[in-house]
Structure formats: C-alpha cells, structure tokens
Design a protein around this motif. Structure first.
Motif, short mmCIF file in Angstrom:
data_model
loop_
_atom_site.label_atom_id
_atom_site.label_comp_id
_atom_site.label_asym_id
_atom_site.label_seq_id
_atom_site.Cartn_x
_atom_site.Cartn_y
_atom_site.Cartn_z
N ASN A 11 0.84 -1.20 0.00
CA ASN A 11 0.00 0.00 0.00
C ASN A 11 0.88 1.25 0.00
OD1 ASN A 11 -2.36 1.45 0.04
ND2 ASN A 11 -2.83 1.09 2.20
N THR A 12 0.28 2.36 -0.41
CA THR A 12 0.86 3.69 -0.16
C THR A 12 -0.28 4.55 0.37
OG1 THR A 12 0.36 4.48 -2.39
CG2 THR A 12 2.54 3.52 -2.06
N GLN A 13 0.08 5.56 1.16
CA GLN A 13 -0.96 6.42 1.73
C GLN A 13 -0.44 7.85 1.81
OE1 GLN A 13 -2.58 4.95 5.49
NE2 GLN A 13 -2.97 7.06 6.10
N LYS A 14 -1.20 8.75 1.25
CA LYS A 14 -0.79 10.15 1.27
C LYS A 14 -1.42 10.87 2.46
CE LYS A 14 -0.17 10.88 -3.64
NZ LYS A 14 0.46 12.14 -3.92
N PHE A 15 -0.89 12.04 2.77
CA PHE A 15 -1.46 12.96 3.77
C PHE A 15 -1.58 12.34 5.16
CE2 PHE A 15 -3.61 13.94 -0.37
CZ PHE A 15 -2.75 14.99 -0.71
N SER A 16 -0.61 11.57 5.55
CA SER A 16 -0.61 11.00 6.90
C SER A 16 0.03 12.00 7.87
CB SER A 16 0.17 9.69 6.94
OG SER A 16 0.35 9.30 8.28
N ILE A 17 -0.52 12.07 9.09
CA ILE A 17 0.07 12.97 10.10
C ILE A 17 0.50 12.20 11.35
CG2 ILE A 17 -1.13 15.07 9.36
CD1 ILE A 17 -3.20 14.44 11.61
N HIS A 18 0.54 10.88 11.25
CA HIS A 18 0.81 10.11 12.47
C HIS A 18 2.19 9.44 12.50
CE1 HIS A 18 -3.24 10.72 13.76
NE2 HIS A 18 -3.73 10.21 12.63
N ASP A 19 2.85 9.33 11.40
CA ASP A 19 4.09 8.52 11.38
C ASP A 19 5.29 9.36 10.98
OD1 ASP A 19 3.12 5.66 11.92
OD2 ASP A 19 1.72 6.38 10.41
N GLY A 20 5.66 10.26 11.90
CA GLY A 20 6.76 11.19 11.64
C GLY A 20 6.22 12.61 11.62
N GLY A 21 7.12 13.59 11.45
CA GLY A 21 6.69 14.99 11.52
C GLY A 21 5.94 15.44 10.28
N GLY A 22 5.07 16.45 10.43
CA GLY A 22 4.40 17.07 9.30
C GLY A 22 3.46 16.14 8.55
N ILE A 23 3.19 16.52 7.30
CA ILE A 23 2.31 15.69 6.46
C ILE A 23 3.19 14.78 5.61
CG2 ILE A 23 0.57 15.74 4.62
CD1 ILE A 23 -0.26 18.50 5.73
N ARG A 24 2.85 13.49 5.59
CA ARG A 24 3.78 12.52 4.99
C ARG A 24 3.08 11.56 4.03
NH1 ARG A 24 8.20 13.32 8.08
NH2 ARG A 24 9.36 11.67 7.04
N THR A 25 3.88 11.01 3.15
CA THR A 25 3.45 9.88 2.33
C THR A 25 4.01 8.61 2.96
OG1 THR A 25 3.40 11.21 0.32
CG2 THR A 25 3.56 8.82 0.03
N LEU A 26 3.14 7.65 3.19
CA LEU A 26 3.58 6.38 3.79
C LEU A 26 3.72 5.31 2.72
CD1 LEU A 26 1.20 6.19 6.90
CD2 LEU A 26 3.31 7.49 6.63
N ASN A 125 6.08 22.69 3.32
CA ASN A 125 5.28 23.63 4.12
C ASN A 125 4.89 23.07 5.49
OD1 ASN A 125 5.41 25.46 2.06
ND2 ASN A 125 3.43 24.89 1.18
N SER A 126 4.88 21.73 5.61
CA SER A 126 4.42 21.14 6.87
C SER A 126 5.55 20.51 7.68
CB SER A 126 3.39 20.04 6.56
OG SER A 126 4.01 18.95 5.91
N GLY A 127 6.76 20.48 7.12
CA GLY A 127 7.86 19.77 7.80
C GLY A 127 7.71 18.27 7.67
N GLY A 128 7.08 17.82 6.60
CA GLY A 128 6.84 16.39 6.42
C GLY A 128 7.84 15.72 5.50
N GLY A 129 7.41 14.59 4.91
CA GLY A 129 8.30 13.83 4.03
C GLY A 129 7.70 12.45 3.76
N VAL A 130 8.57 11.46 3.60
CA VAL A 130 8.08 10.10 3.39
C VAL A 130 8.47 9.22 4.58
CG1 VAL A 130 8.19 10.21 0.86
CG2 VAL A 130 10.14 9.33 2.14
N THR A 131 7.60 8.25 4.87
CA THR A 131 7.90 7.25 5.92
C THR A 131 7.71 5.88 5.30
OG1 THR A 131 7.11 8.73 7.66
CG2 THR A 131 7.26 6.40 8.20
N VAL A 132 8.75 5.06 5.42
CA VAL A 132 8.67 3.68 4.93
C VAL A 132 8.42 2.76 6.11
CG1 VAL A 132 9.79 1.87 3.58
CG2 VAL A 132 10.34 4.26 3.13
N GLY A 133 7.26 2.09 6.08
CA GLY A 133 6.91 1.15 7.15
C GLY A 133 6.52 -0.19 6.54
#
Ligand code: SF4
Ligand code: SF4
Length: 302
Positions: A11-26, A125-133
């Motif tokens: 899976n991939t998931q956009k706009f996550s705010i729970h797994d790392g800082g800012g808004i992220r793609t998981l 803008n949100s201090g986010g990025g990508v998180t690989v889980g």
C-alpha cells in the motif's frame, strides 16, 4: 552492497500525520519477520503477493471460478483453496464486486519516488516527508536503502518505521540513510516477546542501543496491548529508553493505544485473530502509562 531497484509493497498512503513529523506519504513494504498477535495489517506479514477474499462483497457471479487456472476457487461458495492458489491475481482482475483483491505489488524505486515528489510542496510547508513502514522495511534493506537515498537526493525528509529486528550489518545501512527512525519496542521481557511476536527481542534491543549511539533522531513507540505489555513492561521500557537518552538527547518515546481495526482482515485472509474479544483503547487511557514514563524522566511524545 547490492543495488536493488525493485521491491514489493502492499500500500501507499498520502497525507498521513501520524508517522513522523508534518504531512507525509507512507510506503508499506510487504514482509515481516514478526507475527505480533495484535497486528492490524496481517496482509503485510508474508513477503509474497496473496489474495484478500472479502466475502461480504461477493455477488456470486462465478467469474473467479471460470478464470482460475489452478481450480483453486470452490464453485459452490467461491472460497479459495490457499494450498492450490499461486496468487496469479486473475480472479481479482475479473472480480467486478471487488470481493477478491490481490495484495502485494512489485514497484521500482523510480515509481515510488514519482509518488513522493508530487507532494514535495506539502512536505516543505508542513515539515513532512516520506515514511517507509510495513510490514517491515528491514526485510527489503537494499531496496529501501535505494529509495531513501533517492528521496534524500531530492531533499525529501525520510523516516522508517521498524521493529528493529535483524542483523546490525543490514539494519545499520538503512538506519544511516533515514533522517528519523520510528522504532517499535513491543515487550522488554524476552520470553513474553517470543510468545507474543514469535521472535526473541535480543537483536532488537541491541540494535536499539546501537541506533541510539549513532546520535540519530529516534522515536521509540510502544503499542500498548491490555493484558500483554501494559503492566511492568511500561516501566521497563521507560528505564531502557531513559538509559539511551543519556547518550542521545534526540531519543523519545511514544505510546500507541491498542485498536482492532485489522480484525476483519484476518477473516479475509483465511486466518484467525487471537485477540477477538479485546476492546480497543482510547488515547486518554494512556495517561497513567505516560505518567510512569514522565516520572522516569523520559522525553515523551503524545
Ligand atoms: S468474481 Fe467476485 S463477485 Fe464473482 S463470485 Fe467471484 S468473488 Fe464473488
Ligand atoms: S489468484 Fe490465481 S490461482 Fe489464486 S484463486 Fe485467484 S485465479 Fe486462482
């Protein structure tokens, strides 16, 4: 090091705010060496593709029976004989009602990077990025390393969400490439860890110590499972984290409340969920456990 340009995700998931800082793609890698009894993503555990069978969606058209080259679908109830099924995915392609779905997709580094760069402005803008889980990213270390490296080259912040299990020589190269590590600590007692996850925690704790010594930003995360790891284990985890904090001030700890959102997926995969009767926790119920961590002097994340 081997260069690996393809991996398998579920899976991939956009706009996550729970797994790392800012808004992220998981990015969810497929395959995990652990079998936590509370796992909410059982489709992540096996490394190979498999069919999810959502029986409640089935309209009984029988198309899956006709297309299956292995005669693995029962023509009376459309149930899959998983011993015969090789996950070719033909039934999923033909299933209009989306009762049969294939989970597990081979992707290239470039394909994932293309997904990630689309939201680069949002990350900035949100201090986010990508998180690989996952699953567990360390089951595909060469591929994950290449993906993290490709993101760093494009100035995208990277995090990995890991159980930390494995040989340090493999673990280290992935950890080194990530900007932040979200490190699950499930149980400090080795025998209980083995009973509830299927593996010893020896390499996990050793890798946690080595990761902390690297000076990297590490957030230890404890999934709090009532009756499993919510008692003395919280104090033991706090003491362990407090010790690591002394050498690395960027070490923090977060508690995650148990939920049972993945319960139905076990049925869809033809497996049994062992925590069937356990009620989900509310975040507020974690207060007393956070108090224990605070009293020990841990840097906590709410
Ligand atoms: S193709 Fe889908 S909807 Fe039709 S019988 Fe098979 S599972 Fe049911
Ligand atoms: S994935 Fe392929 S082998 Fe398995 S049930 Fe579907 S069609 Fe048959």
């Amino acid at each position: 090091m081997k260069e690996k340009r393809t991996g398998i995700i579920f899976n991939t998931q956009k706009f996550s705010i729970h797994d790392g800082g800012g808004i992220r793609t998981l990015i969810f890698m497929k395959g995990c060496p652990l079998r936590c009894i509370w796992c909410s993503n059982p489709e992540s555990q096996r490394p190979e593709p498999e069919i999810i069978d959502v029986k409640t969606n089935c309209i009984g058209c029988g198309d899956c029976v006709c297309v299956c080259p292995k005669e693995a679908v029962n023509p009376l109830n459309f149930q899959i004989d998983r011993g015969k099924c090789d996950a070719c995915g033909l039934c999923a392609k033909s299933c209009y009602a989306q009762a049969k779905k294939l989970t597990g997709q081979v992707v290239t580094v470039e394909e994932l990077v293309n997904i990630a760069v689309k939201d680069q402005v949002i990350y900035r803008n949100s201090g986010g990025g990508v998180t690989v889980g996952g699953g567990e990213p360390l089951t595909q270390p060469d591929f994950v390393y290449e993906f993290l490296r490709a993101c760093s080259m494009r100035n995208i912040h990277t995090a990995i969400e890991t159980c930390g299990f494995g040989d340090w020589s493999e673990v280290e190269k992935v950890f080194r490439q990530a900007d932040q590590i979200l490190f699950d600590l499930k149980c400090m007692d080795e025998e209980k860890h083995r009973a509830y996850t299927g593996v010893s925690n020896k390499s996990i704790l050793l890798n946690a110590e080595k990761a902390a010594a690297s000076g990297k930003e590490i957030r230890f995360r404890v999934p709090v499972i009532p009756g499993v790891n919510d008692g003395e284990n919280i104090r033991q985890t706090g003491a362990f984290v407090r010790g690591l904090q002394r050498q690395n001030s960027q070490v923090k700890v977060e508690l995650l409340p148990y939920h049972n959102f993945g319960k139905d997926k076990y049925k869809w995969l033809g497996r049994k969920y062992d925590l069937g009767s356990l009620e989900r926790m509310e975040k507020e119920e974690l207060g007393r456990y956070y108090k224990v961590l605070e009293e020990l002097g841990c840097n906590v994340v709410y």
